[in-house]
Scaffold this motif. Structure first.
Motif, PDB file in Angstrom:
ATOM      1  N   TYR A 294      32.596  29.242  28.837  1.00 47.94           N
ATOM      2  CA  TYR A 294      33.826  28.553  29.628  1.00 47.94           C
ATOM      3  C   TYR A 294      33.393  28.409  31.019  1.00 47.94           C
ATOM      4  O   TYR A 294      33.612  27.239  31.508  1.00 47.94           O
ATOM      5  CB  TYR A 294      34.921  29.745  29.456  1.00 47.94           C
ATOM      6  CG  TYR A 294      36.138  29.419  30.611  1.00 47.94           C
ATOM      7  CD1 TYR A 294      37.021  28.482  30.153  1.00 47.94           C
ATOM      8  CD2 TYR A 294      36.209  29.952  31.568  1.00 47.94           C
ATOM      9  CE1 TYR A 294      38.219  28.123  30.930  1.00 47.94           C
ATOM     10  CE2 TYR A 294      37.444  29.809  32.431  1.00 47.94           C
ATOM     11  CZ  TYR A 294      38.237  28.725  32.078  1.00 47.94           C
ATOM     12  OH  TYR A 294      39.050  28.313  32.919  1.00 47.94           O
ATOM     13  N   LYS A 295      32.780  29.087  31.621  1.00 46.04           N
ATOM     14  CA  LYS A 295      32.462  29.021  33.045  1.00 46.04           C
ATOM     15  C   LYS A 295      31.563  27.851  33.384  1.00 46.04           C
ATOM     16  O   LYS A 295      31.427  27.234  34.219  1.00 46.04           O
ATOM     17  CB  LYS A 295      32.131  30.334  33.853  1.00 46.04           C
ATOM     18  CG  LYS A 295      32.932  31.425  33.931  1.00 46.04           C
ATOM     19  CD  LYS A 295      32.533  32.691  34.592  1.00 46.04           C
ATOM     20  CE  LYS A 295      31.276  33.237  33.987  1.00 46.04           C
ATOM     21  NZ  LYS A 295      30.817  34.569  34.416  1.00 46.04           N
ATOM     22  N   ARG A 296      30.794  27.740  32.492  1.00 43.37           N
ATOM     23  CA  ARG A 296      29.694  26.523  32.615  1.00 43.37           C
ATOM     24  C   ARG A 296      30.488  25.166  32.192  1.00 43.37           C
ATOM     25  O   ARG A 296      30.061  24.178  32.931  1.00 43.37           O
ATOM     26  CB  ARG A 296      28.552  26.431  31.203  1.00 43.37           C
ATOM     27  CG  ARG A 296      27.704  27.518  31.803  1.00 43.37           C
ATOM     28  CD  ARG A 296      26.232  27.214  30.737  1.00 43.37           C
ATOM     29  NE  ARG A 296      26.541  27.664  29.279  1.00 43.37           N
ATOM     30  CZ  ARG A 296      26.357  28.708  28.836  1.00 43.37           C
ATOM     31  NH1 ARG A 296      26.156  29.680  29.479  1.00 43.37           N
ATOM     32  NH2 ARG A 296      26.824  28.882  27.623  1.00 43.37           N
ATOM     33  N   HIS A 297      31.371  24.940  31.402  1.00 47.28           N
ATOM     34  CA  HIS A 297      31.882  23.704  31.045  1.00 47.28           C
ATOM     35  C   HIS A 297      33.395  23.503  31.385  1.00 47.28           C
ATOM     36  O   HIS A 297      33.925  22.516  31.472  1.00 47.28           O
ATOM     37  CB  HIS A 297      32.032  23.536  29.451  1.00 47.28           C
ATOM     38  CG  HIS A 297      30.583  23.554  28.779  1.00 47.28           C
ATOM     39  ND1 HIS A 297      29.932  22.530  28.877  1.00 47.28           N
ATOM     40  CD2 HIS A 297      29.874  24.594  28.168  1.00 47.28           C
ATOM     41  CE1 HIS A 297      28.533  22.516  28.191  1.00 47.28           C
ATOM     42  NE2 HIS A 297      28.611  23.854  27.898  1.00 47.28           N
ATOM     43  N   GLY A 298      33.858  24.611  32.149  1.00 45.47           N
ATOM     44  CA  GLY A 298      35.308  24.303  32.759  1.00 45.47           C
ATOM     45  C   GLY A 298      36.267  24.195  31.574  1.00 45.47           C
ATOM     46  O   GLY A 298      36.069  24.619  30.413  1.00 45.47           O
TER      47      GLY A 298
ATOM     48  N   SER B  65      39.706  48.465  24.059  1.00 49.92           N
ATOM     49  CA  SER B  65      38.989  48.967  25.253  1.00 49.92           C
ATOM     50  C   SER B  65      39.828  48.444  26.461  1.00 49.92           C
ATOM     51  O   SER B  65      39.609  47.421  26.966  1.00 49.92           O
ATOM     52  CB  SER B  65      37.597  48.351  25.464  1.00 49.92           C
ATOM     53  OG  SER B  65      37.163  49.298  26.716  1.00 49.92           O
ATOM     54  N   SER B  66      41.101  48.958  26.728  1.00 50.53           N
ATOM     55  CA  SER B  66      42.150  48.447  27.467  1.00 50.53           C
ATOM     56  C   SER B  66      41.851  48.213  28.895  1.00 50.53           C
ATOM     57  O   SER B  66      42.433  47.537  29.620  1.00 50.53           O
ATOM     58  CB  SER B  66      43.439  49.198  27.376  1.00 50.53           C
ATOM     59  OG  SER B  66      43.099  50.644  27.765  1.00 50.53           O
ATOM     60  N   ASP B  67      40.675  48.944  29.438  1.00 57.94           N
ATOM     61  CA  ASP B  67      40.525  48.876  30.838  1.00 57.94           C
ATOM     62  C   ASP B  67      39.176  48.167  31.086  1.00 57.94           C
ATOM     63  O   ASP B  67      38.379  48.352  32.076  1.00 57.94           O
ATOM     64  CB  ASP B  67      40.263  50.310  31.231  1.00 57.94           C
ATOM     65  CG  ASP B  67      41.502  51.151  31.494  1.00 57.94           C
ATOM     66  OD1 ASP B  67      42.457  50.477  31.971  1.00 57.94           O
ATOM     67  OD2 ASP B  67      41.529  52.316  31.201  1.00 57.94           O
ATOM     68  N   PHE B  68      38.940  47.208  30.351  1.00 57.86           N
ATOM     69  CA  PHE B  68      37.648  46.309  30.353  1.00 57.86           C
ATOM     70  C   PHE B  68      37.996  45.318  31.527  1.00 57.86           C
ATOM     71  O   PHE B  68      38.609  44.207  30.782  1.00 57.86           O
ATOM     72  CB  PHE B  68      37.188  45.748  28.933  1.00 57.86           C
ATOM     73  CG  PHE B  68      35.987  45.085  29.246  1.00 57.86           C
ATOM     74  CD1 PHE B  68      34.842  45.507  29.903  1.00 57.86           C
ATOM     75  CD2 PHE B  68      35.730  43.681  28.383  1.00 57.86           C
ATOM     76  CE1 PHE B  68      33.656  44.799  29.841  1.00 57.86           C
ATOM     77  CE2 PHE B  68      34.377  43.037  28.695  1.00 57.86           C
ATOM     78  CZ  PHE B  68      33.590  43.573  29.235  1.00 57.86           C
ATOM     79  N   GLY B  69      37.582  45.607  32.328  1.00 59.27           N
ATOM     80  CA  GLY B  69      38.338  44.483  33.677  1.00 59.27           C
ATOM     81  C   GLY B  69      37.934  43.088  33.605  1.00 59.27           C
ATOM     82  O   GLY B  69      38.631  42.088  33.720  1.00 59.27           O
ATOM     83  N   THR B  70      36.840  42.863  32.962  1.00 58.62           N
ATOM     84  CA  THR B  70      36.285  41.524  32.990  1.00 58.62           C
ATOM     85  C   THR B  70      37.012  40.652  31.942  1.00 58.62           C
ATOM     86  O   THR B  70      37.494  39.458  32.440  1.00 58.62           O
ATOM     87  CB  THR B  70      34.694  41.377  32.410  1.00 58.62           C
ATOM     88  OG1 THR B  70      34.131  42.264  33.386  1.00 58.62           O
ATOM     89  CG2 THR B  70      34.146  39.792  32.428  1.00 58.62           C
ATOM     90  N   ALA B  71      37.549  41.264  30.905  1.00 56.19           N
ATOM     91  CA  ALA B  71      38.474  40.388  29.904  1.00 56.19           C
ATOM     92  C   ALA B  71      39.755  40.180  30.826  1.00 56.19           C
ATOM     93  O   ALA B  71      40.394  39.058  30.557  1.00 56.19           O
ATOM     94  CB  ALA B  71      38.591  41.324  28.830  1.00 56.19           C
ATOM     95  N   TRP B  72      40.251  41.021  31.444  1.00 56.02           N
ATOM     96  CA  TRP B  72      41.494  40.944  32.037  1.00 56.02           C
ATOM     97  C   TRP B  72      41.586  39.943  33.142  1.00 56.02           C
ATOM     98  O   TRP B  72      42.475  38.889  33.162  1.00 56.02           O
ATOM     99  CB  TRP B  72      42.215  42.028  32.808  1.00 56.02           C
ATOM    100  CG  TRP B  72      42.686  43.087  32.001  1.00 56.02           C
ATOM    101  CD1 TRP B  72      42.227  44.453  31.767  1.00 56.02           C
ATOM    102  CD2 TRP B  72      43.757  43.200  30.995  1.00 56.02           C
ATOM    103  NE1 TRP B  72      43.051  45.282  30.976  1.00 56.02           N
ATOM    104  CE2 TRP B  72      43.843  44.401  30.203  1.00 56.02           C
ATOM    105  CE3 TRP B  72      44.500  41.944  30.520  1.00 56.02           C
ATOM    106  CZ2 TRP B  72      45.232  44.455  29.416  1.00 56.02           C
ATOM    107  CZ3 TRP B  72      45.581  42.204  29.574  1.00 56.02           C
ATOM    108  CH2 TRP B  72      45.765  43.372  29.077  1.00 56.02           C
TER     109      TRP B  72
ATOM    110  N   LEU C   9      42.215  34.091  34.962  1.00 56.59           N
ATOM    111  CA  LEU C   9      41.456  32.711  35.255  1.00 56.59           C
ATOM    112  C   LEU C   9      42.251  31.611  34.439  1.00 56.59           C
ATOM    113  O   LEU C   9      42.428  30.630  34.962  1.00 56.59           O
ATOM    114  CB  LEU C   9      40.044  32.993  35.151  1.00 56.59           C
ATOM    115  CG  LEU C   9      39.246  31.550  35.620  1.00 56.59           C
ATOM    116  CD1 LEU C   9      39.462  31.251  37.029  1.00 56.59           C
ATOM    117  CD2 LEU C   9      37.819  31.804  35.111  1.00 56.59           C
ATOM    118  N   ILE C  10      42.328  31.820  33.345  1.00 52.77           N
ATOM    119  CA  ILE C  10      42.859  30.770  32.380  1.00 52.77           C
ATOM    120  C   ILE C  10      44.295  30.596  32.450  1.00 52.77           C
ATOM    121  O   ILE C  10      45.022  29.748  32.806  1.00 52.77           O
ATOM    122  CB  ILE C  10      42.631  31.203  30.955  1.00 52.77           C
ATOM    123  CG1 ILE C  10      41.115  30.700  30.602  1.00 52.77           C
ATOM    124  CG2 ILE C  10      43.196  30.070  30.011  1.00 52.77           C
ATOM    125  CD1 ILE C  10      40.504  31.390  29.216  1.00 52.77           C
TER     126      ILE C  10
END
Length: 424
Positions: A98-102, A135-142, A147-148
């Motif tokens: 996603y970050k590569r292609h926007g 894993s509710s505290d996985f910050g990267t996923a939140w 971002l989206i």
């Protein structure tokens, strides 16, 4: 044998099945982790089989992975570790893509998640949902979801996110990351649309229901206190009335009384608002007096509950400062000296009577009465520390011997606290 961490056909079949279950029942409102031995019992209670098997394995006990009935989802505990590991792996791959292609989809496609399965935005949202349920505290996923979502302009996208985080809270009610994400959603709704009072009301009700099954949940109650800043004064009064019964049944839970204090501070703030939005001062006075009387009833009924005495500190000090002492048309200045008057004298006299009755310990072995005497003594000493003018009244009405008894009670149980209150 596994050939690598992302063998699409072999490693991630269970993950695909998990995401299929979530997509096939968008109304799932509760998720939990269950031991494989409990599947049969769940079937019997439900009266039917709602178990998903790994399609690559035969239908037997070891192949059972998920249970879904009446929008309740159970996940077998024997797959959690690997399922979470796989979900994080595919999510991170999708997020990098996603970050590569926007943004590869237009807003309407993202809103309905109708892009092709290979679209990065949709893959990120799908896989992050799976990760966070495990894993509710996985910050990267939140953060990826933020971002989206930040690129969307449909209210429905944010209300869907509220439903997802509520589902996560059904299994992880003390997840700080999940509560924080809900606050971010509400901020976005408030900034981009409006602050619908219906959402605030439902949020408050959610905290109360979670508080019922998750005791002493500070994170949930902090969230409820945070909501007060979005409430109109009419809603604050409603919340005070609605939460009163719950607080009266949970007198040991200081969080619910902290919430009531936050609501009452909002009422105080509204007294000094300019113009027609100012709250009626006589009504505020009535509310404060009713809370004081109700708190006294609880103190006398539920002996030795510190949360009730802490609440009384707040009520008494602000009653003296805002309602019994200063002109309500003038906001009190910090550190302003209290001018004693008849109303304050009557109030303190009643508080001293409460102190005297609380100091009676009919059975020294009964710890609740001992705790009541301690909390009452600390309460009165704290109040005189905040308002030094009251100490003279306490000495006059109690007498030297009783004052010594109060100080002795505190000294026996909490000598460091006595030193702090007396000397600081």
């Amino acid at each position: 044998m596994r050939q690598g961490p992302c063998s699409e056909e072999g490693c991630f079949t269970v993950l695909k099945l998990f995401e299929h279950v979530l997509e096939s029942d968008p109304l799932i409102n509760e998720v939990g982790f269950i031991h494989p031995s409990q599947f049969n019992l769940l079937d019997e209670e439900a009266g039917s089989s709602s178990v998903y098997q790994n399609e690559l394995q035969p239908n037997n006990e070891t192949s059972r992975k998920f249970w879904n009935q009446d929008h309740k989802l159970g996940i077998s505990t024997d797959i959690l570790v690997q399922l979470c590991k796989d979900a994080k792996h595919v999510f991170l791959l999708a997020f990098e893509e996603y970050k590569r292609h926007g943004n590869a989809c237009n807003e309407s496609q993202i809103e309905n998640f109708s892009c092709s399965p290979g679209t990065p935005e949709i893959e990120v949202m799908r896989h992050s949902q799976a990760v966070l349920l495990l894993s509710s505290d996985f910050g990267t996923a939140w953060n990826a979801r933020k971002l989206i979502l930040s690129k969307k302009d449909q209210l429905s996208a944010f209300t869907k996110e509220l439903r997802l985080s509520e589902l996560i809270l059904s299994n992880s009610p003390k997840s700080e990351s999940t509560w924080s994400h809900r606050r971010w959603i509400i901020k976005m709704i408030s900034q981009r649309f409006s602050t619908p009072q219906v959402i605030i009301t439902k949020e408050s009700e959610l905290v109360e229901s979670i508080g019922e099954r998750s005791k002493m949940n500070y994170r949930a109650w902090y969230h409820r206190c945070w909501l007060v800043s979005y409430m109109a004064i009419e809603q604050v009064i409603q919340e005070l009335n609605k939460s009163k019964r719950w607080a009266g049944l949970h007198v040991a839970d200081s969080s619910c009384f902290h919430y009531r204090r936050r609501l009452m501070l909002k009422i105080l703030e509204s007294l000094y608002v300019k113009g027609g939005n100012a709250y009626d001062k006589s009504e505020a006075r009535k509310i404060w007096k009713e809370e004081l009387d109700w708190n006294k009833e609880l103190v006398e009924r539920y002996v030795g509950r510190e949360a009730l005495w802490l609440h009384r500190r707040f009520l008494s000090l602000n009653w003296i400062i805002y309602f019994a002492c200063n002109d309500l048309d003038v906001s009190p200045e910090p550190g302003e000296s209290i001018i004693m008057n008849e109303e304050i004298a009557i109030f303190i006299d009643n508080e001293i009577h409460l102190l005297e009755s609380s100091m009676i310990v009919p059975d020294t072995k009964f710890e609740d009465f001992q705790a009541q005497a301690l909390h009452a003594g600390v309460y009165m000493l704290w109040l005189t520390k905040k308002i030094p003018e009251l100490w003279r009244m306490v000495e006059e009405k109690l007498g030297t011997e009783k004052v010594k008894c109060v100080l002795s009670t505190i000294a026996q149980e909490r000598p460091s606290l006595l030193h702090h209150l007396v000397n600081v």
